[in-house]
Design an enzyme around this catalytic site. Structure first.
Site, PDB file in Angstrom:
ATOM      1  N   THR A   1     -23.866  -1.490 -11.799  1.00  0.00           N
ATOM      2  CA  THR A   1     -25.312  -0.756 -11.727  1.00  0.00           C
ATOM      3  C   THR A   1     -26.149  -1.768 -10.826  1.00  0.00           C
ATOM      4  OG1 THR A   1     -24.741   0.030 -13.697  1.00  0.00           O
ATOM      5  CG2 THR A   1     -26.901  -0.011 -13.283  1.00  0.00           C
TER       6      THR A   1
ATOM      7  N   SER B   1     -26.163   6.406 -21.901  1.00  0.00           N
ATOM      8  CA  SER B   1     -26.133   5.326 -21.084  1.00  0.00           C
ATOM      9  C   SER B   1     -27.082   4.091 -21.392  1.00  0.00           C
ATOM     10  CB  SER B   1     -27.074   5.477 -19.792  1.00  0.00           C
ATOM     11  OG  SER B   1     -27.111   4.377 -18.901  1.00  0.00           O
ATOM     12  N   SER B   2     -26.716   2.833 -21.080  1.00  0.00           N
ATOM     13  CA  SER B   2     -27.585   1.544 -21.379  1.00  0.00           C
ATOM     14  C   SER B   2     -28.522   1.276 -20.391  1.00  0.00           C
ATOM     15  CB  SER B   2     -26.664   0.612 -21.715  1.00  0.00           C
ATOM     16  OG  SER B   2     -25.991   0.894 -22.843  1.00  0.00           O
TER      17      SER B   2
ATOM     18  N   GLY C   1     -25.315  -4.270 -15.958  1.00  0.00           N
ATOM     19  CA  GLY C   1     -24.888  -5.149 -16.814  1.00  0.00           C
ATOM     20  C   GLY C   1     -24.161  -4.229 -17.986  1.00  0.00           C
ATOM     21  N   GLY C   2     -23.913  -3.144 -17.874  1.00  0.00           N
ATOM     22  CA  GLY C   2     -22.944  -1.924 -18.833  1.00  0.00           C
ATOM     23  C   GLY C   2     -23.924  -2.207 -20.182  1.00  0.00           C
TER      24      GLY C   2
END
Length: 589
Positions: free
Chosen positions: A407, A472-473, A494-495
């Site tokens: 990302t 999503s985060s 960073g997921g």
């Protein structure tokens, strides 16, 4: 007998070697999943910029300079963010691009208004809840699921940026693609990070075009080499002239469909899926933390809710200074993080498909009740999700979706005082490994739970469904002081750890009064429910040692954030800093 004995010994030794090698291989795979983009730099290195006019922070110098050129021509933060994102598509293809999606927070300084843009991809029309299960009912392996067309959703990032531009752009759309076209057509110098990642992506070798472009058969791309992408230059020219319709119709759309259908893991995308790409402008989620107003993205992102829950729980504790202050704060942070992620795992999903009790999750009384579960001196080994009044959220199962860190984040404050906080993604590094018309396609659908039900048979809120957006985060965030003035623009890749990266940064900014360059140099810390982790490195060693004396069993991990901060201080001076773990640059004027 001696020969037989030797044969048995050799066999035993070979078995032991096999077991050790298998364990090492599994550790390497798990490490790659936890931090697929790795870390390149010593976090002691400084990347700080000062300005009186505007501030831009992106993941690559070329993207930051492209944004600077746009602002110098009188463009807005939105214009600059689009130009930067297009350049990132060329030079940082593993992380984001027009083959993926994203979320954007925009602050309009003139109207004193903050809006959110939802550019998350939807599941294909032909999806069902068992799409990631094998015939025996067990889930597919992660690499199997991401590689090819099955996990690809119709790209939404460009359409979201187009809507933002129509509302807040100042320059003509056609002026925003010049540098991206130049780098694609004339070539760009491959950086260390792209080179490194091209050598470790396990799925690029499976697809002819990506295998060739990233030179996989010959060991991957080399740092310093020049790379040209004529197909992407042509694609940029089409969308420059036609906008998002140039991506979702005609030859580019046809190439996306063809790639997903002809891959070894065929996808379910059909042309009608492109008509579902309709990004929305929505109100952000905003809450107060110690007098500061924090605003972020609502579902399908879990970012803002979980960050605001962590901070809302911490609001119940006094962080006054004493000699054990740091240990106490990080203890409380890890416990609050643990509680917030517990709620996230059960309750947050696409609001069009699942009732998300946002108001109850952020209710002060509820967060006080969660804070009361935390003891100043005891570590909670097990926490449970909260209970809410709405019947629609009862009896949900726990989601254990893996979410990865390919990302990127852009933070901009322009010369007019407007701000853009943009986080975009193609999910795993190099996405699905499929390339269409010069850009990589996402594998965002693996952000769904692979299992639709938990072991007890309860439905999982984030299960795959036709037309649904995966959770999503991504956490683009803007922060205002008690007077309502914009002070901070922040976000990170960073997921699922993005939430911790941003939340811990806000604690350091507000509670520690830490300078922004020190924030990005500080070791990352997180608890997503199962264990507490602190980033490897000298500074992390110090905190980990203190936390272990407190009683924690700390996992030491590479935690490759990409925290990018643009900050306006009390005097109106702008500051920017890029996370030294990646190749970002802050540029001002």
């Amino acid at each position: 007998m001696i020969i037989l004995y030797k044969s048995k010994m050799i066999a035993i030794i070979l078995v032991i070697i096999f077991i050790i090698c298998s364990a090492l291989a599994e550790d390497e795979t798990n490490s790659m999943k936890a931090s697929p983009e790795g870390s390149l730099s010593d976090i002691s290195l400084s990347k700080l910029s000062k300005s009186e006019t505007y501030m831009i922070v992106t993941a690559d110098k070329r993207a930051s300079i492209a944004a600077k050129n746009i602002l110098d021509k009188g463009g807005s933060a939105i214009d600059a963010a689009i130009a930067a994102q297009m350049v990132l598509n060329v030079v940082e293809p593993q992380s984001s691009g027009i083959g993926g999606g994203g979320f954007l927070i925009y602050f309009d300084a003139n109207k004193k208004e903050t809006l959110a843009f939802d550019g998350r991809e939807r599941a294909p029309i032909k999806y069902n809840s068992k799409v990631f299960l094998n015939k025996d009912g067990n889930k597919k392996g992660f690499i199997e699921a991401i590689s090819g067309g099955l996990a690809v959703g119709a790209p939404s990032l460009l359409s979201m940026l187009e809507i933002a531009h129509k509302n807040y752009g100042l320059l003509d759309w056609k002026n925003l693609f010049n540098e991206a076209i130049y780098y694609a057509a004339n070539g760009f110098v491959v950086g260390e990070r792209l080179s490194k990642l091209s050598k470790k992506a396990p799925h690029l070798k499976n697809h002819t075009e990506t295998n060739k472009y990233f030179n996989i058969d010959n060991g991957g791309l080399q740092s310093g080499q020049k790379l040209v992408n004529y197909d992407l230059a042509n694609t940029f020219e089409i969308i420059r002239d036609k906008g998002s319709s140039g991506l979702l119709n005609g030859e580019i759309a046809d190439s996306i469909l063809l790639e997903t259908k002809q891959s070894k893991n065929p996808g379910l995308l059909i042309f009608e899926d492109f008509s579902l790409v309709k990004p929305r402008i929505v109100l952000p989620l905003c809450e107060n933390y110690r007098g500061w107003k924090i605003c972020g993205i609502r579902p399908p992102s879990s970012g803002a809710i979980t960050i605001l829950q962590i901070l809302g729980i911490l609001n119940n504790f006094d962080f006054t200074f004493d000699e054990n202050r740091e240990v106490k704060i990080w203890h409380l942070f890890l416990e609050a993080s643990k509680l917030a992620y517990a709620d996230r795992d059960y309750y947050i999903a696409d609001e069009d498909f699942q009732t998300v009790p946002i108001s109850e999750m952020l209710d002060r009384n509820y967060l006080t009740s969660r804070a009361n579960l935390i003891n100043d001196s005891i570590i909670n080994s097990i926490v449970k999700p909260g209970k809410f009044k709405r019947k629609a959220v009862n009896n949900l199962g726990k989601d254990i979706t893996s979410e990865f860190s390919s990302t990127t984040h852009i933070s901009i404050i322009d010369q007019f005082g407007n701000a853009a906080s943009l986080t975009s993604s193609i999910e795993f590094m190099f996405g699905s490994g499929l390339m269409a018309s010069g850009f990589l396609l996402n594998n965002q659908m693996t952000d769904f739970s692979f299992y639709p039900l938990d072991k007890k048979g309860n439905p999982i809120a984030n299960r795959p469904e036709s037309r649904k957006k995966p959770r999503s985060s991504m956490s683009p965030t803007v922060v205002f002081d008690s007077a309502g003035d914009l002070r901070l623009v922040i976000g990170s890749p960073g997921g699922s750890r993005i939430i911790c990266y941003v939340a811990a940064s806000l604690v350091r900014f507000i509670d520690f009064n830490m300078p922004i360059q020190d924030i990005v140099h500080s070791p990352n810390i997180c608890n997503r429910g199962s264990y507490s982790a602190i980033e490897i490195g000298e500074k992390g060693d110090e905190i980990a040692s203190k936390m272990e004396k407190f009683g924690y069993k700390i996992e030491r991990k590479a935690m490759s954030s990409g925290i990018h901060i643009a900050y306006r201080d009390e005097k109106g001076i702008l500051w920017g800093t890029a996370d030294p773990r990646r190749e970002g640059v802050a540029v001002g004027k």
